[in-house]
Design an enzyme around this catalytic site. Structure first.
Site, short mmCIF file in Angstrom:
data_model
loop_
_atom_site.label_atom_id
_atom_site.label_comp_id
_atom_site.label_asym_id
_atom_site.label_seq_id
_atom_site.Cartn_x
_atom_site.Cartn_y
_atom_site.Cartn_z
N THR A 94 0.87 -1.17 0.00
CA THR A 94 0.00 0.00 0.00
C THR A 94 0.91 1.22 0.00
OG1 THR A 94 -1.78 -1.13 1.18
CG2 THR A 94 -1.77 1.27 1.26
N LYS A 169 -7.31 1.44 -3.29
CA LYS A 169 -7.00 1.03 -1.92
C LYS A 169 -7.26 2.18 -0.95
CE LYS A 169 -5.56 -1.46 1.53
NZ LYS A 169 -4.26 -2.14 1.61
N LYS A 237 -0.36 5.20 8.49
CA LYS A 237 0.43 5.36 7.27
C LYS A 237 -0.49 5.45 6.06
CE LYS A 237 1.64 2.41 4.41
NZ LYS A 237 2.05 1.21 3.66
#
Length: 289
Positions: A94, A169, A237
């Site tokens: 990711t 995502k 994050k």
């Protein structure tokens, strides 16, 4: 069967590489911590390498699942130096859409295929081989990689060109953040109202409030158990990537900003490695020892 390399054997990458080996693919692995690679090799049929370049040498497809943009760039550059023309680099990290576009351009210059292909499903999905893959890249490259990814993925969708997988995502993480905060507040409210939480969930989980998070996390959230894989540090994050992208595209993400702040509170409570359902902990902080 494909000749593959898998770079990054964390809680996601390790099981994913294991499924590739179980499916009969030739799997070469590299992990920054060599002990983890050796442990993987003891459990699965595959070979360990001490450098990314050596692992990638001669592979048909190189998979990566690492930490961030910087790690990904280093891994790609090392792998690409040894990859044959026509080979494919599939990244499951990711990361940002920007790095995906950057590496896709580099891959094209070298005659390589590239997919940014982040996954959803968490540690449980990786271990069960039931992940969801959302990919960005060329349709022909996706078609070639898809049968190999099927070893660990139950659902695979090509969203659009390079970067589209990472953007999808981000949508996934936005939705999860909102659902978890709503569930945390709902459970907190039910307890304060002296309701039988189990009966409440039995009732509302059959209606419009139903969600995967409700079905799988309501009980552990009420019990204060937060050891289900995807850590708060990782979610922060990811939400940072979301907020950076929103600043570029002008999206109004007030809820994400709020929930990101709540996760910062959880970190300050000592919950950096708690899973994302721990949002309820900050609401019930006075009741926690």
């Amino acid at each position: 069967m494909a000749k593959t390399a898998f770079i990054g054997l964390g809680v996601m990458g390790g099981p994913m590489a294991g499924h590739l080996a179980a499916a009969g693919h030739d799997v070469r692995v590299y992990n920054r911590t060599e002990e983890k690679a050796r442990d993987w090799a003891q459990k699965h049929k595959g070979r360990t390498y001490t450098s990314v370049a050596n692992a990638a040498d001669g592979a048909d497809i190189v998979f990566s699942c690492v930490g961030n943009d910087r790690d990904l760039r280093e891994v790609f550059d090392a792998a690409a130096s040894k990859m044959r023309k026509g080979a494919i680099f599939v990244d499951h990290t990711t990361a940002s859409a920007e790095i995906a576009r950057e590496l896709a351009a580099k891959a094209e210059e070298r005659g390589l295929g590239f997919l940014d292909a982040p996954v959803s499903g968490g540690q449980a999905g990786a271990e069960a081989g039931r992940l969801t893959v959302m990919a960005g890249g060329e349709a022909s490259v996706f078609a070639e990689a898809q049968p190999v990814m099927a070893a660990y993925a139950a659902n695979m969708t090509l969203i659009g060109p390079a970067g589209a997988g990472q953007l999808a995502k981000m949508v996934n993480q936005i939705c999860i953040a909102g659902v978890l905060q709503g569930l945390a507040e709902g459970l907190h409210f039910a307890k304060r109202a002296d309701l039988d939480v189990e009966k409440v969930i039995a009732a509302i989980s059959k209606g419009a409030a139903q969600s995967w998070q409700m079905e799988n996390r309501w009980k552990t959230m009420t019990e204060g158990r937060f050891d289900f894989g995807f850590a708060v540090d990782w979610m922060r994050k990811d939400l940072g990537l979301v907020l950076d992208e929103a600043e570029r595209n002008g999206a109004d993400l007030a809820l994400v900003e709020m929930v990101d702040g709540y996760y910062a509170d959880v970190q300050n409570m000592g919950g950096k490695r708690w899973d994302t359902s721990s949002l309820i902990a900050r609401l019930e902080k006075p009741q926690r020892s």
